[in-house]
Design a protein around this motif. Sequence first.
Motif, short mmCIF file in Angstrom:
data_model
loop_
_atom_site.label_atom_id
_atom_site.label_comp_id
_atom_site.label_asym_id
_atom_site.label_seq_id
_atom_site.Cartn_x
_atom_site.Cartn_y
_atom_site.Cartn_z
N LEU A 282 2.36 -2.35 3.71
CA LEU A 282 1.16 -1.50 3.72
C LEU A 282 0.97 -0.81 5.06
CD1 LEU A 282 -1.65 -1.18 2.15
CD2 LEU A 282 -2.55 -2.98 3.50
N LEU B 134 -3.51 -2.10 -2.06
CA LEU B 134 -4.29 -0.60 -1.58
C LEU B 134 -5.23 -0.43 -2.76
CD1 LEU B 134 -4.76 1.54 0.28
CD2 LEU B 134 -2.84 2.73 -0.74
N ALA C 159 2.23 -4.17 -1.93
CA ALA C 159 1.17 -3.57 -1.07
C ALA C 159 0.34 -2.26 -1.83
CB ALA C 159 1.96 -2.72 0.31
N ASP C 160 1.01 -1.75 -2.70
CA ASP C 160 0.17 -0.60 -3.50
C ASP C 160 -0.74 -1.39 -4.28
OD1 ASP C 160 1.84 1.31 -2.62
OD2 ASP C 160 3.12 1.25 -4.32
#
Length: 258
Positions: free
Chosen positions: A101, A75, A71-72
């Motif tokens: 996220l 992002l 998720a990072d």
Amino acid sequence: MMLEYKNININYTNSGEGSTIVLLHGFLETVGMWSDLVPKLSKKHRVVCIDLLGHGETGCIGYVHTMEAMADAVLAVLNHLEIKKAHIIGHSMGGYVALALAENQPQLIKSLCLMNSTFEADDNQRKALRVRANDMAKTNFKSLVSMSFANLFAPESRLKFKNELDDALLIALQTSVQGYIAASEGMRLRSNYFEVLKRLDSHKLIIVGTKDWIINIEKLKSQIINTDIKCEEFSEGHMSHIENKSELSYTINQFIEK
């Protein structure tokens, strides 16, 4: 397109204009799984597809890619593209990444669709299966992937969509052993995201296949009673973008336009 991130490259595509839709593929898949859907969605929307860590043309950053780490990375791409709000659609593992996220960036989520995915964590039996599969991946990767990938399709779909299955399998086999193990470990360690999904202040949809052995549909449906989480059932297995292509396209368009 490529974004440099933690000494690797993240591969992504970016097409169309309008409100943003982010498409996140599943385990052993790539941005290519969305090839039929993107041209339709990008007529009215900006569509971003991202190769998750260890998949497609995106590199690995270790031997455990947690859903939070994936998720990072997602992002990082969205920040690079200056996207502040998006519809997020995740297939299978991509749904777990979408939930991670949503947990850390709820303000980013305009709507969230779990496609052939669930908010539940692995049970003990599933965790044990992943451990055994990771061991097998080190010595017999091709047989492991070939066997497990066919089981994602409903029995009759394996013949009806044989060409599509073969094409998807070829892509799956291009995943590195490290990418396989890192993602599998991340899924094994993931949390139950039910409370994250329940409290998310946005439109929420779960798409399930009635012949999908991975998702416990009845248990899932019982848990979302008295919530604002909607569930749509398709007739086949885990690969709705192949097995229920027209229904998926219609459902996604309806979901985005609400």
